[in-house]
Design a protein around this motif. Structure first.
Motif, PDB file in Angstrom:
ATOM      1  N   ASN A  96       0.909  -1.096   0.066  1.00 47.17           N
ATOM      2  CA  ASN A  96       0.062   0.028  -0.012  1.00 47.17           C
ATOM      3  C   ASN A  96       0.986   1.264  -0.136  1.00 47.17           C
ATOM      4  O   ASN A  96       2.002   1.319   0.520  1.00 47.17           O
ATOM      5  CB  ASN A  96      -0.885   0.007   1.155  1.00 47.17           C
TER       6      ASN A  96
ATOM      7  N   GLU B  18      -6.626  -3.205 -18.599  1.00 44.72           N
ATOM      8  CA  GLU B  18      -6.799  -2.174 -17.603  1.00 44.72           C
ATOM      9  C   GLU B  18      -8.109  -1.431 -17.330  1.00 44.72           C
ATOM     10  O   GLU B  18      -8.281  -1.427 -16.206  1.00 44.72           O
ATOM     11  CB  GLU B  18      -5.848  -0.894 -18.000  1.00 44.72           C
ATOM     12  N   LYS B  19      -8.967  -1.332 -18.590  1.00 45.58           N
ATOM     13  CA  LYS B  19     -10.136  -1.088 -18.232  1.00 45.58           C
ATOM     14  C   LYS B  19     -11.212  -1.918 -17.331  1.00 45.58           C
ATOM     15  O   LYS B  19     -12.045  -1.712 -16.576  1.00 45.58           O
ATOM     16  CB  LYS B  19     -10.770  -0.306 -19.401  1.00 45.58           C
TER      17      LYS B  19
ATOM     18  N   LYS C 244     -10.366  -2.346 -13.971  1.00 46.98           N
ATOM     19  CA  LYS C 244     -10.583  -1.194 -13.265  1.00 46.98           C
ATOM     20  C   LYS C 244      -9.488  -0.359 -12.603  1.00 46.98           C
ATOM     21  O   LYS C 244      -9.442  -0.056 -11.568  1.00 46.98           O
ATOM     22  CB  LYS C 244     -11.736  -1.318 -12.339  1.00 46.98           C
ATOM     23  N   VAL C 245      -8.446  -0.460 -13.406  1.00 47.82           N
ATOM     24  CA  VAL C 245      -7.157   0.233 -13.019  1.00 47.82           C
ATOM     25  C   VAL C 245      -7.481   1.704 -12.749  1.00 47.82           C
ATOM     26  O   VAL C 245      -7.966   2.363 -14.006  1.00 47.82           O
ATOM     27  CB  VAL C 245      -5.799  -0.087 -14.028  1.00 47.82           C
ATOM     28  N   PRO C 246      -7.081   2.604 -11.620  1.00 48.98           N
ATOM     29  CA  PRO C 246      -7.424   3.796 -11.835  1.00 48.98           C
ATOM     30  C   PRO C 246      -6.632   4.537 -12.649  1.00 48.98           C
ATOM     31  O   PRO C 246      -5.599   4.108 -13.180  1.00 48.98           O
ATOM     32  CB  PRO C 246      -6.947   4.302 -10.272  1.00 48.98           C
ATOM     33  N   LYS C 247      -7.226   5.739 -13.249  1.00 46.68           N
ATOM     34  CA  LYS C 247      -6.757   6.569 -14.277  1.00 46.68           C
ATOM     35  C   LYS C 247      -5.212   6.913 -13.980  1.00 46.68           C
ATOM     36  O   LYS C 247      -4.425   7.022 -14.913  1.00 46.68           O
ATOM     37  CB  LYS C 247      -7.648   7.758 -14.558  1.00 46.68           C
ATOM     38  N   LYS C 248      -4.929   7.302 -12.545  1.00 50.92           N
ATOM     39  CA  LYS C 248      -3.683   7.676 -12.409  1.00 50.92           C
ATOM     40  C   LYS C 248      -2.736   6.741 -12.520  1.00 50.92           C
ATOM     41  O   LYS C 248      -1.475   7.014 -12.806  1.00 50.92           O
ATOM     42  CB  LYS C 248      -3.626   8.138 -10.795  1.00 50.92           C
ATOM     43  N   PHE C 249      -2.942   5.231 -12.902  1.00 47.27           N
ATOM     44  CA  PHE C 249      -1.800   4.416 -13.187  1.00 47.27           C
ATOM     45  C   PHE C 249      -2.076   3.706 -14.583  1.00 47.27           C
ATOM     46  O   PHE C 249      -1.551   2.955 -14.929  1.00 47.27           O
ATOM     47  CB  PHE C 249      -2.155   3.225 -12.115  1.00 47.27           C
ATOM     48  N   GLN C 250      -2.712   4.465 -15.466  1.00 43.36           N
ATOM     49  CA  GLN C 250      -2.822   4.168 -16.868  1.00 43.36           C
ATOM     50  C   GLN C 250      -1.764   5.251 -17.670  1.00 43.36           C
ATOM     51  O   GLN C 250      -1.328   6.204 -17.118  1.00 43.36           O
ATOM     52  CB  GLN C 250      -4.192   4.438 -17.399  1.00 43.36           C
TER      53      GLN C 250
ATOM     54  N   GLU D 191      -8.705  11.118 -23.960  1.00 38.82           N
ATOM     55  CA  GLU D 191      -7.971  11.740 -22.685  1.00 38.82           C
ATOM     56  C   GLU D 191      -7.962  13.340 -22.742  1.00 38.82           C
ATOM     57  O   GLU D 191      -7.978  13.696 -23.706  1.00 38.82           O
ATOM     58  CB  GLU D 191      -6.351  11.505 -22.645  1.00 38.82           C
TER      59      GLU D 191
END
Length: 474
Positions: free
Chosen positions: A169, A358-359, A362-368, A473
Motif C-alpha cells: 500500500n 486495464e479498463k 478497473k485500474v485507476p486513471k492515475k495508473f494508466q 484523454e
C-alpha cells in the motif's frame, strides 16, 4: 586473534554473535554488519558478501556458520499471510528458496540493440545488456548518482509516493528529503521496508544529466508523433524518465506496465531480481482473472502459470522489458535505478489489448498511460503524413489504431471536440476514412509480416463493452 575470527567489515571479534561466510571470498561477517536478519540466513545456500555481489550477483545458495540456524514460517507462507512478515513481503523468501528458470532471458550486446533489430524481431523477449557493454548503449547516467544527489537535483521538498512493501500500500506524507533520510538510515534501524517506484523526473534538473539509450529514443512512439509545440508547453505524457529507489527486500508484486508500454531499466547502485511471465493469451487471461480475484494478495501469480523466468541484475546492468510481459521485482540489496516507459510503433496490438485489460480490471486513471488515446490520434496523423518506410510490424498495427479510434469516437461523441487534435477537430470521421484508405492501399502493396506471438484477436473482433468505453484523454 586470527583474521578469520574478526568480522571483515567492523573488524571486531564476537564469539557469541551470529556470523555468515561469503562463498566467494571466504571471509566472515556479522549478520548485523551486512544487514541480514535471522530469517534471511536460514534461506541462503550460497552467500555473496557486499563486495562480491557486484561481480557475482546476489546470494543464491545456503552456507552459514555452525551457530544457530533459523527457520521460516512456511505455514504462513503457504497461506499467503502477509501479516506474518512484519518487516518484509512474504514472497521475498521465494527468491532464496525456490528455483526459477534462468535460461530463457538472453544477454545482448548494446551495439546489437537497434531499431533494425526491433523491426526484425518485434521486440517479443526481454533482453539484458551487461555492464561491460554500457558504453555501446549510447546512454548517459551519472556514475556517482546517489539518493542524496537525486534529492538535490529534483528538490528535497518534492512530494513522493512511497510504497509500504509488506502491505503493498502507498504511505502518505513523504517528501524526497524525508525519503533520503530514511534511505541513508542503517538497515537494522529502518522501521519498515519501503520502496519508491514512481518518481518521474522529466522536467527536473536530474533530466539534464540523464540520456536514455539510443534504442529507446529511436523506438519511442510519443517522441516520433507528438507535436513539438505541445512538448514545448510541457503538455505530453510524462513517463519517459523514472528514478526507482528501493531498500533491501523491497518487492513489487506481478504487474504489467501501463498501456502495455515497454521499459528500459538501468541499475545505478545495488542489485535487482526479476521474475518474468510471457504475455501469451492464456497467461494474460489468468492475469486478468488474478487481478480481479479477492485472493490476489494471498496468491503467488507465478504458481498459476507454467512459465516463470528469473533474471538477476547487478550494478551497471541494463534491461529492456517488451510490451505486455508480466513481472515481479525483488531487491536483494539497497538499489538505485534509472528507467522509463515508452510505447513503440511495432507493438500497437499488444499495447491496445493491455489498455483494454486495464479498463476491465478497473485500474485507476492515475495508473494508466497518460493521454493514450491522444497518442494514437497523433500516430494516425503521423502515418497519414508519412506513408513510406513503414515496417511490417507497424503496418500490422495500423488497423488496430483505426479500430480503437473508431470506437473511441463513437463512445465520445457527446464530449467536446476540443479534446481531438486541432487539425482534425472538425472532421474526425472524415480523417478516419482517409486513414482507412491509406491502410488499404499499404496492405495491398506490402506483404504483411505474421502477427506478434501473443494470440491477439483481429481488429474486427474487438468490440467496445458498455462499461469499458474508451474515453478521450483530456
Amino acid at each position: 586473534m586470527a583474521d578469520e575470527d574478526k568480522c571483515e567489515l567492523c573488524r571486531a571479534e564476537g564469539a557469541q554473535t551470529d556470523w555468515i561466510q561469503c562463498d566467494i571470498c571466504k571471509k566472515w561477517f556479522h549478520y548485523e554488519c551486512v544487514g541480514l536478519k535471522e530469517a534471511d540466513v536460514s534461506n541462503i545456500v550460497a552467500y555473496h558478501c557486499p563486495n562480491c555481489e557486484e561481480e557475482s550477483g546476489p546470494s543464491e545458495l545456503r552456507r552459514t556458520s555452525r551457530r544457530k540456524r533459523h527457520a521460516i514460517d512456511y505455514t504462513a507462507l503457504d497461506k499467503g499471510d502477509l501479516v506474518a512478515a512484519k518487516d518484509r513481503h512474504v514472497y521475498c523468501s521465494l527468491f532464496y528458496t525456490r528455483h526459477f528458470d534462468t535460461s530463457r532471458i538472453k544477454d545482448i550486446r548494446g551495439e546489437d540493440l537497434t531499431r533494425e533489430w526491433a523491426e526484425d524481431t518485434g521486440i517479443i523477449e526481454p533482453v539484458v545488456v551487461r555492464k561491460g557493454d554500457y558504453s555501446s548503449l549510447n546512454m548517459h547516467v551519472p556514475e556517482d548518482l546517489t539518493v542524496r544527489k537525486v534529492a538535490e537535483l529534483v528538490g528535497e521538498d518534492t512530494p513522493l509516493e512511497v510504497m509500504d512493501v509488506p502491505s503493498q500500500n502507498t504511505s502518505e506524507g513523504w517528501t524526497l528529503g524525508k525519503w533520503r533520510d530514511y534511505f541513508e538510515t542503517d538497515q537494522p534501524k529502518r522501521d519498515r521496508v519501503r520502496n519508491v517506484i514512481s518518481l518521474e523526473f522529466s522536467d527536473t534538473r536530474l533530466a539534464d544529466v540523464v540520456t536514455r539509450p539510443k534504442f529507446v529514443r529511436d523506438m519511442d512512439l510519443v517522441a516520433r508523433v507528438w507535436p513539438r509545440e505541445l512538448m514545448d508547453k510541457k503538455d505530453y505524457p510524462k513517463v519517459s524518465l523514472y528514478c526507482l529507489m528501493s531498500v533491501q527486500d523491497s518487492y513489487t508484486d506481478f504487474h504489467i506496465d501501463f498501456g502495455g508500454s515497454s521499459v528500459f531499466y538501468h541499475v545505478c547502485q545495488g542489485s535487482k531480481t526479476f521474475l518474468f511471465i510471457p504475455p501469451t493469451d492464456t497467461n494474460l487471461q489468468k492475469y486478468e482473472k488474478w487481478c480481479q480475484s479477492p485472493e490476489q494478495s494471498s496468491t503467488f501469480f507465478g504458481d498459476l502459470t507454467r512459465e516463470c523466468y528469473r533474471v538477476d541484475l547487478v550494478k551497471g546492468d541494463s534491461l529492456i522489458i517488451p510490451s505486455g510481459w508480466i513481472h515481479a521485482v525483488h531487491t536483494p540489496t539497497d538499489s538505485l535505478v534509472i528507467g522509463g516507459n515508452f510505447l513503440t510503433p511495432i507493438n500497437i496490438p499488444t499495447q491496445i489489448r493491455l489498455t483494454e485489460i486495464e479498463k476491465r480490471t478497473k485500474v485507476p486513471k492515475k495508473f494508466q498511460f497518460p493521454h493514450f488515446t491522444r497518442v494514437l490520434w497523433y500516430a494516425a496523423i503521423y502515418y497519414t503524413q508519412n506513408p513510406t518506410n513503414i515496417s511490417a510490424f507497424e503496418l500490422n498495427g495500423l488497423p488496430y489504431i483505426l479500430h480503437y479510434l473508431q470506437n473511441s469516437l463513437q463512445v465520445d461523441k457527446r464530449k467536446s471536440k476540443d479534446q481531438l487534435p486541432p487539425q482534425i477537430r472538425d472532421k474526425p470521421s472524415q480523417f478516419l476514412h482517409t486513414f482507412k484508405t491509406l491502410i488499404d492501399d499499404l496492405s495491398s502493396t506490402n506483404k504483411r509480416k505474421p502477427d506478434e506471438t501473443n494470440d491477439i484477436p483481429e481488429p474486427k473482433k474487438l468490440k467496445p463493452e458498455p462499461e469499458l468505453e474508451n474515453k478521450l484523454e483530456s
